[in-house]
Design a protein around this motif. Structure first.
Motif, PDB file in Angstrom:
ATOM      1  N   GLN A  76       0.826  -1.211   0.000  1.00  0.00           N
ATOM      2  CA  GLN A  76       0.000   0.000   0.000  1.00  0.00           C
ATOM      3  C   GLN A  76       0.862   1.263   0.000  1.00  0.00           C
ATOM      4  N   PHE A  77       1.983   1.221   0.692  1.00  0.00           N
ATOM      5  CA  PHE A  77       2.877   2.380   0.732  1.00  0.00           C
ATOM      6  C   PHE A  77       3.480   2.644  -0.646  1.00  0.00           C
ATOM      7  N   VAL A  78       3.977   1.593  -1.274  1.00  0.00           N
ATOM      8  CA  VAL A  78       4.579   1.741  -2.607  1.00  0.00           C
ATOM      9  C   VAL A  78       3.539   2.226  -3.609  1.00  0.00           C
ATOM     10  N   THR A  79       2.325   1.688  -3.515  1.00  0.00           N
ATOM     11  CA  THR A  79       1.257   2.106  -4.427  1.00  0.00           C
ATOM     12  C   THR A  79       0.924   3.580  -4.244  1.00  0.00           C
ATOM     13  N   ALA A  80       0.771   3.994  -2.989  1.00  0.00           N
ATOM     14  CA  ALA A  80       0.339   5.360  -2.700  1.00  0.00           C
ATOM     15  C   ALA A  80       1.406   6.402  -3.004  1.00  0.00           C
ATOM     16  N   PHE A  81       2.640   6.132  -2.608  1.00  0.00           N
ATOM     17  CA  PHE A  81       3.656   7.180  -2.638  1.00  0.00           C
ATOM     18  C   PHE A  81       4.700   7.028  -3.751  1.00  0.00           C
ATOM     19  N   ILE A  82       4.655   5.915  -4.479  1.00  0.00           N
ATOM     20  CA  ILE A  82       5.586   5.750  -5.599  1.00  0.00           C
ATOM     21  C   ILE A  82       4.823   5.584  -6.915  1.00  0.00           C
ATOM     22  N   PHE A  83       3.982   4.559  -6.992  1.00  0.00           N
ATOM     23  CA  PHE A  83       3.257   4.318  -8.238  1.00  0.00           C
ATOM     24  C   PHE A  83       2.247   5.420  -8.546  1.00  0.00           C
ATOM     25  N   GLY A  84       1.539   5.893  -7.516  1.00  0.00           N
ATOM     26  CA  GLY A  84       0.553   6.949  -7.732  1.00  0.00           C
ATOM     27  C   GLY A  84       1.170   8.203  -8.342  1.00  0.00           C
ATOM     28  N   PRO A  85       2.181   8.791  -7.705  1.00  0.00           N
ATOM     29  CA  PRO A  85       2.841   9.965  -8.285  1.00  0.00           C
ATOM     30  C   PRO A  85       3.500   9.675  -9.636  1.00  0.00           C
ATOM     31  N   LEU A  86       4.084   8.483  -9.793  1.00  0.00           N
ATOM     32  CA  LEU A  86       4.744   8.139 -11.051  1.00  0.00           C
ATOM     33  C   LEU A  86       3.744   8.106 -12.208  1.00  0.00           C
ATOM     34  N   VAL A  87       2.598   7.484 -11.986  1.00  0.00           N
ATOM     35  CA  VAL A  87       1.570   7.433 -13.028  1.00  0.00           C
ATOM     36  C   VAL A  87       1.033   8.829 -13.314  1.00  0.00           C
TER      37      VAL A  87
END
Length: 231
Positions: A76-87
């Motif tokens: 959930q952390f990687v999704t929220a703070f890495i993948f979300g901003p990256l996308v």
């Protein structure tokens, strides 16, 4: 290896909308991914029941919480703070706008950190995705699995002193759950949307209990399974 294979089947089915293909592998009106989840829960029922008998309640809970939450929170952390901003950047938008949406990365993480999913999306990050409904759709099973962990340790703790009637009680619970599972359409229709979580949980817990019952019968059936990796 069996559970890895089951996980691959689930991933295969979940990637169908993204890959633009259809999975036409149904069995008794259930998809191959659904059957993989059921079998996974059955195996978990067997192994988790073994763990509940082999550990004290505090040890059992610590191990189960550590096993579930460590990986889950990392995802959930990687999704929220890495993948979300990256996308967001790949979509040509400003990251600053991501923090102005109804569901920000913090809101996504905070809404989901206790396993029960409340936020499936982060802003408009999935607006151009073939499947725009959820970032981690398959995580809905985690909460149900954790509930199974809690219920089974309560059941085992209550009746561990009465081993002679343990198997009949487990069998009775399993039969009762199987009956409820078969009557779910009527229950959902009568109760409305308030029972939607029950609709998802009862079939999964039924197969979980089947695995638990199988562990209880292992001495009678001559089944042997090492649970050292779960201790």
């Amino acid at each position: 290896m069996i559970r890895l294979f089951l996980a691959i089947l689930v991933v295969y089915e979940h990637t169908a909308p993204l890959g633009g293909y259809k999975v036409n592998l149904d069995l008794f009106r259930k998809s191959i991914g659904a059957w993989a989840v059921y079998i996974f829960f059955g195996i978990s029922g067997y192994l988790i029941t073994a763990s509940s008998f082999s550990n004290s309640v505090p040890q059992y809970l610590i191990k189960r919480i550590a096993r579930i939450f460590t990986a889950y929170l990392a995802i959930q952390f990687v999704t929220a703070f890495i993948f979300g901003p990256l996308v967001t950047l790949l979509n040509g938008d400003s990251i600053a706008k991501l923090w102005e949406t109804p569901v920000t990365p913090i809101g996504y993480f905070w809404g989901n950190y206790l396993l029960a999913i409340k936020s499936w999306r982060i802003g408009s990050t999935l607006s151009t995705n073939p499947y725009p409904k959820a970032w981690n759709g398959s995580t809905w099973t985690i909460w149900n699995e954790f509930l199974c962990y809690i219920i089974i340790v309560i059941v085992v703790s209550l009746i561990i002193k009465y081993k002679k009637i343990y198997i009949p009680i487990m069998a009775f619970l399993w039969l009762g759950l199987s009956f409820l599972s078969s009557r779910l359409p009527e229950l959902i229709k009568a109760g409305g949307n308030s029972l939607i979580d029950v609709k998802l949980f009862i079939p999964l817990f039924s197969v979980f209990m089947a695995g638990s019952l199988l562990y209880s019968l292992k001495n009678t059936c001559g089944l042997i399974y090492s649970v050292e990796s779960f201790h």
